[in-house]
Design a protein around this motif. Structure first.
Motif, PDB file in Angstrom:
ATOM      1  N   ILE A 212      11.884  48.497   7.978  1.00 14.57           N
ATOM      2  CA  ILE A 212      11.459  48.613   9.369  1.00 14.57           C
ATOM      3  C   ILE A 212      11.845  47.309  10.053  1.00 14.57           C
ATOM      4  N   ALA A 213      12.644  47.430  11.119  1.00  7.66           N
ATOM      5  CA  ALA A 213      13.095  46.258  11.883  1.00  7.66           C
ATOM      6  C   ALA A 213      12.165  46.047  13.071  1.00  7.66           C
ATOM      7  N   ILE A 214      11.694  44.827  13.213  1.00  4.25           N
ATOM      8  CA  ILE A 214      10.821  44.449  14.327  1.00  4.25           C
ATOM      9  C   ILE A 214      11.625  43.523  15.246  1.00  4.25           C
TER      10      ILE A 214
ATOM     11  N   VAL B   2       3.829  40.675  11.308  1.00  2.65           N
ATOM     12  CA  VAL B   2       4.620  41.265  10.229  1.00  2.65           C
ATOM     13  C   VAL B   2       3.812  41.359   8.940  1.00  2.65           C
ATOM     14  N   ASP B   3       3.027  40.334   8.614  1.00  5.54           N
ATOM     15  CA  ASP B   3       2.223  40.369   7.389  1.00  5.54           C
ATOM     16  C   ASP B   3       1.159  41.465   7.451  1.00  5.54           C
ATOM     17  N   GLU B   4       0.506  41.601   8.584  1.00  7.56           N
ATOM     18  CA  GLU B   4      -0.493  42.664   8.739  1.00  7.56           C
ATOM     19  C   GLU B   4       0.156  44.043   8.630  1.00  7.56           C
ATOM     20  N   LEU B   5       1.331  44.184   9.218  1.00  5.24           N
ATOM     21  CA  LEU B   5       2.051  45.450   9.145  1.00  5.24           C
ATOM     22  C   LEU B   5       2.422  45.781   7.698  1.00  5.24           C
ATOM     23  N   ARG B   6       2.922  44.798   6.981  1.00  7.45           N
ATOM     24  CA  ARG B   6       3.253  45.009   5.559  1.00  7.45           C
ATOM     25  C   ARG B   6       2.022  45.453   4.769  1.00  7.45           C
TER      26      ARG B   6
ATOM     27  N   GLY C  71       6.178  51.952   0.795  1.00 12.74           N
ATOM     28  CA  GLY C  71       6.764  50.753   0.199  1.00 12.74           C
ATOM     29  C   GLY C  71       7.961  50.204   0.930  1.00 12.74           C
ATOM     30  N   CYS C  72       8.001  50.339   2.242  1.00 12.36           N
ATOM     31  CA  CYS C  72       9.183  49.836   2.947  1.00 12.36           C
ATOM     32  C   CYS C  72       9.059  48.350   3.266  1.00 12.36           C
ATOM     33  N   GLU C  73      10.208  47.762   3.388  1.00  9.97           N
ATOM     34  CA  GLU C  73      10.310  46.339   3.726  1.00  9.97           C
ATOM     35  C   GLU C  73      10.185  46.192   5.247  1.00  9.97           C
ATOM     36  N   VAL C  74       9.606  45.093   5.696  1.00 12.75           N
ATOM     37  CA  VAL C  74       9.500  44.823   7.128  1.00 12.75           C
ATOM     38  C   VAL C  74      10.243  43.530   7.412  1.00 12.75           C
TER      39      VAL C  74
END
Length: 151
Positions: free
Chosen positions: A91-93, A101-105, A114-117
């Motif tokens: 997921i690209a932000i 980003v950490d909260e989203l992960r 299990g996707c990467e952010v």
């Protein structure tokens, strides 16, 4: 093939949008499927302002953009609903998106996704590089009525 998901409002399309989508696509490497999820009108109103361009037209325009393979409207109730459906690898932000980003992960992990952010740090500077700047420019201009008679 990796799937990269990019999200946003994409209200008045400007070079920053194209740059963000190109950079998001690069995150997946050579064989990448870029899926774009657009914020619903109700979401835009709740988080930003009244959208200038309605969600159906924004979706139509984003689907036409070169880097985009697929585009969808997001959910009005659960932003993770479409993530479950698409199952992106990444997921690209965007650089100006207000996500921690950490909260989203953490939330993605809690939901079994299990996707990467990854945040796109680069930004395409231009005179009118945001919808807000475009709106302000239009508001400050004076138009001759004759120039608008065929609108």
């Amino acid at each position: 093939m990796k799937t990269v998901m990019a999200t946003g409002t994409f209200d008045i399309i400007h070079p920053g949008h194209g740059f963000f989508l190109e950079e998001a696509r690069k995150l997946g490497g050579k064989d990448t499927r870029l899926v774009v999820v657009l914020a619903r009108d109700s979401t835009v109103r709740a988080r930003k302002r009244t959208p200038i361009v309605g969600e159906k037209q924004r979706l139509e325009v984003v689907r036409m953009l070169k880097p985009v393979d697929e585009a969808y409207l997001g959910s009005e109730t659960d932003m993770f609903e479409i993530v479950h459906r698409i199952k992106p690898d990444i997921i690209a932000i965007g650089p100006d998106q207000k996500f921690d980003v950490d909260e989203l992960r953490d939330e993605l992990r809690r939901r079994g996704l299990g996707c990467e952010v990854r945040r796109i740090e680069k930004y395409r500077d231009s005179e009118l590089d945001s919808t807000c700047k475009i709106i302000k420019r239009i508001r400050s201009m004076e138009f001759d009525e004759d120039s608008l008679k065929n609108c």
